[in-house]
Design a protein around this motif. Structure first.
Motif, PDB file in Angstrom:
ATOM      1  N   CYS A   9       9.436   8.211   5.917  1.00 21.22           N
ATOM      2  CA  CYS A   9       9.366   7.464   7.180  1.00 21.22           C
ATOM      3  C   CYS A   9       8.697   6.109   7.048  1.00 21.22           C
ATOM      4  CB  CYS A   9       8.638   8.292   8.242  1.00 21.22           C
ATOM      5  SG  CYS A   9       6.864   8.517   7.926  1.00 21.22           S
ATOM      6  N   GLY A  10       8.092   5.827   5.876  1.00 30.11           N
ATOM      7  CA  GLY A  10       7.439   4.539   5.686  1.00 30.11           C
ATOM      8  C   GLY A  10       6.028   4.476   6.232  1.00 30.11           C
ATOM      9  N   HIS A  11       5.484   5.586   6.711  1.00 31.40           N
ATOM     10  CA  HIS A  11       4.115   5.622   7.240  1.00 31.40           C
ATOM     11  C   HIS A  11       3.126   5.184   6.169  1.00 31.40           C
ATOM     12  CE1 HIS A  11       0.368   7.071   8.954  1.00 31.40           C
ATOM     13  NE2 HIS A  11       0.227   7.920   7.943  1.00 31.40           N
ATOM     14  N   GLN A  12       2.309   4.165   6.486  1.00 31.75           N
ATOM     15  CA  GLN A  12       1.326   3.664   5.526  1.00 31.75           C
ATOM     16  C   GLN A  12       0.121   4.588   5.497  1.00 31.75           C
ATOM     17  OE1 GLN A  12      -1.119  -0.219   5.932  1.00 31.75           O
ATOM     18  NE2 GLN A  12       0.684  -0.786   4.739  1.00 31.75           N
ATOM     19  N   CYS A  22       3.580  14.945   5.332  1.00 32.37           N
ATOM     20  CA  CYS A  22       3.230  13.629   5.875  1.00 32.37           C
ATOM     21  C   CYS A  22       2.633  13.804   7.271  1.00 32.37           C
ATOM     22  CB  CYS A  22       4.481  12.744   5.931  1.00 32.37           C
ATOM     23  SG  CYS A  22       4.235  11.163   6.795  1.00 32.37           S
ATOM     24  N   ALA A  23       1.544  13.080   7.550  1.00 33.07           N
ATOM     25  CA  ALA A  23       0.890  13.182   8.851  1.00 33.07           C
ATOM     26  C   ALA A  23       1.740  12.601   9.965  1.00 33.07           C
ATOM     27  CB  ALA A  23      -0.455  12.460   8.807  1.00 33.07           C
ATOM     28  N   SER A  24       2.703  11.743   9.627  1.00 36.33           N
ATOM     29  CA  SER A  24       3.517  11.086  10.646  1.00 36.33           C
ATOM     30  C   SER A  24       4.814  11.834  10.929  1.00 36.33           C
ATOM     31  CB  SER A  24       3.834   9.647  10.223  1.00 36.33           C
ATOM     32  OG  SER A  24       4.678   9.005  11.159  1.00 36.33           O
ATOM     33  N   ARG A  65       0.836  -1.186   0.000  1.00 36.46           N
ATOM     34  CA  ARG A  65       0.000   0.000   0.000  1.00 36.46           C
ATOM     35  C   ARG A  65       0.880   1.248   0.000  1.00 36.46           C
ATOM     36  NH1 ARG A  65      -4.172  -0.485   4.838  1.00 36.46           N
ATOM     37  NH2 ARG A  65      -4.465   1.704   4.196  1.00 36.46           N
ATOM     38  N   SER A  66       0.312   2.339  -0.479  1.00 41.62           N
ATOM     39  CA  SER A  66       1.064   3.596  -0.562  1.00 41.62           C
ATOM     40  C   SER A  66       1.533   4.025   0.822  1.00 41.62           C
ATOM     41  CB  SER A  66       0.185   4.698  -1.171  1.00 41.62           C
ATOM     42  OG  SER A  66      -0.191   4.362  -2.484  1.00 41.62           O
TER      43      SER A  66
END
Length: 293
Positions: free
Chosen positions: A77-80, A99-101, A71-72
């Motif tokens: 950071c690799g946050h899905q 990015c939200a993370s 999934r995207s």
């Protein structure tokens, strides 16, 4: 504009935004999928030439990586991404481009690709309606958008994009979905490919260098299939003039990539989209007008 036309444009625009979101995945992943395939082929060949194969040593299978999985996620950071972080354009605006993370900045390209695809789909719906012809030209536009960005990033025009576009043009002509007779479409596909193939070999024999890639031949052949052989001259004229101007500007600004290459595919794409919107003859007249001809 009648209410029906507004509804058609709205449906096409929303669908175009969704397709544009998917094209972002295509643009990012297709070159990496191809690179992974090439690396595995090289590794398999190398392994076949060593004693490791005979000893039965195991080779680790790579993790699945295609247009559907994984999934995207954030490339930093690799946050899905959750579903509400993957809504075309609106998620970018809601997240303020970050990015939200981890807060890493998200490229403006993502919403721009979505908006461009949505706008092209709206144009196709307004011109052709929600018909098979409109769907055919929307497919044409989506494929061109993907190829333009992939070629600009990597100087690659993958066969799994150029060849389906070429065959779709021939089939659309055969089915009467586009106003190009099948004979003109077939001759256009062959002449488009062979013309750049001849230019490639003439340049290589004269200079010892490669001036373009085989993907450019296939893309020009695909444009010939969609517009017919009479459109080839105005298409290549526009692509060449605009490409030369951009290349000169990049050279003056010292922004050419290593090796001094400027991919030709995006300019062929621009010529194809201009021919769809304005018509090949209008494109040719505009270019000739620049030279006072």
């Amino acid at each position: 504009m009648p209410v029906e036309a507004w509804l058609d444009a709205t449906v096409a625009g929303v669908f175009g935004l969704l397709i544009g979101s998917f094209l972002n995945v295509v643009i990012y992943r297709v070159p990496r999928i191809l690179e992974g395939q090439w690396e595995r082929e090289i590794a398999d060949y190398a392994a076949s030439r060593t004693a490791e194969v005979a000893s039965g040593s195991a080779v680790a299978e790579p993790e699945p990586f295609n247009l559907l999985v994984p999934r995207s996620r954030c490339q930093t950071c690799g946050h899905q991404l959750r579903w509400f972080e993957n809504i075309p354009v609106f998620s970018y605006l809601g997240l303020r481009g970050k990015c939200a993370s981890c807060g890493a900045r998200i490229s403006m390209r993502y919403p721009l690709v979505e908006l461009l695809t949505g706008a092209l789909f709206v144009y196709c719906a307004q011109r052709f309606g929600l018909t098979a012809t409109g769907a055919a030209w929307a497919f044409f536009c989506a494929m061109l958008v993907a190829m333009a960005f992939i070629d600009w990033d990597t100087t690659l025009l993958p066969d799994n994009l150029t060849l389906p576009l070429l065959w779709a043009g021939l089939l659309a002509s055969a089915a009467g979905l586009i106003e190009v007779p099948l004979v003109q479409s077939v001759v256009g596909a062959a002449a488009g490919y062979l013309s750049l193939w001849l230019v490639y070999w003439a340049f290589k024999l004269a200079t010892g260098k490669e001036g373009m890639g085989y993907g450019d031949f296939k893309l020009f052949g695909a444009l010939g299939a969609w517009f017919g052989w009479p459109a080839l001259v105005p298409l290549i004229l526009m692509a060449s003039v605009v490409g030369a101007c951009v290349g000169i500007a990049m050279k003056v600004a010292s922004s050419l990539r290593e090796g001094g290459y400027v991919p030709f595919g995006p300019f062929l794409v621009g010529a194809g989209l201009a021919a769809l919107i304005l018509g090949p003859n209008a494109v040719q007249d505009a270019i000739l007008g620049l030279f006072g001809l």
